[in-house]
Design an enzyme around this catalytic site. Structure first.
Site, PDB file in Angstrom:
ATOM      1  N   HIS A   1     -27.742 -26.721 -29.022  1.00 30.91           N
ATOM      2  CA  HIS A   1     -26.986 -27.918 -28.616  1.00 30.91           C
ATOM      3  C   HIS A   1     -26.265 -27.717 -27.276  1.00 30.91           C
ATOM      4  CE1 HIS A   1     -26.898 -29.693 -32.956  1.00 30.91           C
ATOM      5  NE2 HIS A   1     -27.969 -30.040 -32.286  1.00 30.91           N
TER       6      HIS A   1
ATOM      7  N   HIS B   1     -27.168 -21.710 -31.244  1.00 33.67           N
ATOM      8  CA  HIS B   1     -28.134 -22.796 -31.386  1.00 33.67           C
ATOM      9  C   HIS B   1     -28.193 -23.607 -30.100  1.00 33.67           C
ATOM     10  CE1 HIS B   1     -24.398 -24.860 -32.386  1.00 33.67           C
ATOM     11  NE2 HIS B   1     -25.006 -26.034 -32.430  1.00 33.67           N
TER      12      HIS B   1
ATOM     13  N   HIS C   1     -15.356 -25.023 -33.208  1.00 32.44           N
ATOM     14  CA  HIS C   1     -14.672 -26.311 -32.992  1.00 32.44           C
ATOM     15  C   HIS C   1     -13.306 -26.317 -33.673  1.00 32.44           C
ATOM     16  CE1 HIS C   1     -17.869 -28.789 -31.130  1.00 32.44           C
ATOM     17  NE2 HIS C   1     -18.707 -28.044 -31.843  1.00 32.44           N
TER      18      HIS C   1
ATOM     19  N   HIS D   1     -27.645 -26.965 -39.858  1.00 39.03           N
ATOM     20  CA  HIS D   1     -27.137 -27.788 -38.755  1.00 39.03           C
ATOM     21  C   HIS D   1     -28.283 -28.056 -37.770  1.00 39.03           C
ATOM     22  CE1 HIS D   1     -24.404 -29.289 -35.697  1.00 39.03           C
ATOM     23  NE2 HIS D   1     -24.790 -28.354 -34.856  1.00 39.03           N
TER      24      HIS D   1
ATOM     25  N   ASP E   1     -22.046 -23.598 -35.263  1.00 37.20           N
ATOM     26  CA  ASP E   1     -21.725 -24.842 -35.970  1.00 37.20           C
ATOM     27  C   ASP E   1     -22.210 -24.820 -37.419  1.00 37.20           C
ATOM     28  OD1 ASP E   1     -20.537 -25.858 -33.729  1.00 37.20           O
ATOM     29  OD2 ASP E   1     -22.111 -27.310 -33.255  1.00 37.20           O
TER      30      ASP E   1
ATOM     31  N   ASP F   1     -23.455 -28.432 -26.002  1.00 37.42           N
ATOM     32  CA  ASP F   1     -22.074 -27.937 -25.911  1.00 37.42           C
ATOM     33  C   ASP F   1     -21.977 -26.454 -26.264  1.00 37.42           C
ATOM     34  OD1 ASP F   1     -22.695 -28.793 -28.566  1.00 37.42           O
ATOM     35  OD2 ASP F   1     -20.567 -28.823 -29.086  1.00 37.42           O
ATOM     36  N   HIS F   2     -23.131 -25.827 -26.487  1.00 36.90           N
ATOM     37  CA  HIS F   2     -23.169 -24.387 -26.751  1.00 36.90           C
ATOM     38  C   HIS F   2     -23.985 -23.634 -25.695  1.00 36.90           C
ATOM     39  CE1 HIS F   2     -21.432 -24.581 -30.918  1.00 36.90           C
ATOM     40  NE2 HIS F   2     -21.687 -25.855 -30.643  1.00 36.90           N
TER      41      HIS F   2
HETATM   42 ZN   LIG Z   1     -24.217 -28.023 -32.796  1.00 39.01          ZN
END
Ligand SMILES: [Zn+2]
Length: 255
Positions: free
Chosen positions: A56, A54, A167, A112, A129, A58-59
Site C-alpha cells: 500500500h 505490504h 497507525h 489485509h 496493517d 502509505d507504506h
Molecule cells: Zn495497508
C-alpha cells in the site's frame, strides 16, 4: 549498543518506525520520504535498510527517494505491485542486518493484503496493517480464514513482544472494542490510559502482545463471550472463530 525505536509521524495517522543505534538506521514502511529524511538528518544517521510489510502507498511511497539518497537494502514480500527493486522474503526467512545489529524473522500474514508479511525477533513485532492496537486491518484481499490463521500465528508469538503498529487508530478501535465486548473491563481501563496519553500528544504505541490478547476483540474471536455478542448484534448464530471474525470485521467496517 542499545537500539532506539522511534515513531516518525506521517500523513494523518501513520507511524514510520525507525530503529537505530546512534549511527545506522532501519526504517519500516516509509510511505513518505520527507519526515524520514528529516529525522535521519536531525540525528545524523545513515539509513542502511528498509523493511516493507505490504504494497500500500502509505507504506512504500518513500522507498525510491530514500534509496536515491544512499544505497540501502530493501526487503519486501514478493509482489509485482512493489514500485522499486527489493530482495523478496517469505515465511521463515531471517533478515540479518549488520548495522544496526538486528535479526528479524519473517511471518506471512495474508488478510489485509494477500502478500502481507510481518517481521519479529525475541523482543518486538513489526506488524504493518495486520494488527492494530485493539483492532486489525481491513480485509481488502484475503479471506476470513486467511486472516484468522494469520492472527493466530501472531498470537502464538511470545506475549512479552512489543507490538509496533503503523497507525494511531487505538482510541477509535477501543470505542468499537467496547461495543463488541461491553463486559471487558480491561478495554475500559486501557481506554482511560490511552485517553491520557493522547491528550498529552503521546503515541499509544508500541503495545504488547499480552495486552492485545486482553483488549483486542479480533484476537478473541475464539471466546464464547465475543461470539455471543457478535451473534446478538447480527441476530444470527455464530459459534466458530472464523465466522465470528468475519462478522466482527463487517461490524467494525460500518461502525
Ligand atoms: Zn495497508
Amino acid at each position: 549498543m542499545s537500539l532506539t525505536i522511534h515513531p516518525i509521524p506521517a500523513f494523518n495517522d501513520n507511524y514510520i518506525w525507525i530503529v537505530h543505534d546512534g549511527s545506522h538506521a532501519v526504517v519500516i514502511d516509509p510511505g513518505d520520504a520527507q519526515p524520514v529524511k528529516q529525522y535521519l538528518q536531525d540525528h545524523q544517521l545513515d539509513l542502511t535498510t528498509i523493511l516493507i510489510t505490504h504494497h500500500h502507498y502509505d507504506h512504500v511511497d518513500g522507498v525510491s527517494e530514500l534509496c536515491g539518497l544512499q544505497s540501502c537494502d530493501v526487503f519486501a514480500p514478493q509482489d509485482q505491485r512493489m514500485p522499486f527493486a527489493y530482495q523478496a522474503v517469505s515465511e521463515g526467512d531471517d533478515v540479518c542486518i549488520s548495522a544496526p545489529k538486528l535479526e528479524l524473522k519473517v511471518v506471512e500474514t495474508p488478510g489485509h493484503t494477500l502478500t502481507h508479511i510481518c517481521y519479529y525477533d525475541q523482543l518486538r513485532l513489526f506488524c504493518g496493517d495486520t494488527l492494530f492496537s485493539a483492532g486489525c486491518g481491513r480485509m481488502f484481499e484475503g479471506t476470513a480464514e486467511q486472516f484468522v490463521s494469520s492472527l493466530n500465528k501472531l498470537k502464538n508469538l511470545p506475549p512479552s513482544l512489543l507490538v509496533f503498529c503503523t497507525h494511531e487508530y487505538t482510541l477509535s478501535n477501543l470505542l468499537f472494542a467496547q461495543h463488541a465486548e461491553p463486559d471487558n473491563t480491561d478495554i475500559r481501563a486501557h481506554q482511560n490510559t490511552v485517553n491520557d496519553w493522547r491528550s498529552e500528544d503521546k503515541p499509544s504505541l508500541p503495545s504488547t502482545l499480552a495486552l492485545e490478547l486482553k483488549i483486542n476483540p479480533f484476537l478473541r474471536t475464539h471466546l464464547p463471550d465475543v461470539q455471543k455478542n457478535v451473534s446478538h448484534h447480527w441476530q444470527t448464530v455464530c459459534d466458530d472463530e472464523t465466522r465470528c471474525f468475519a462478522l466482527l470485521r463487517k461490524w467494525k467496517d460500518s461502525f
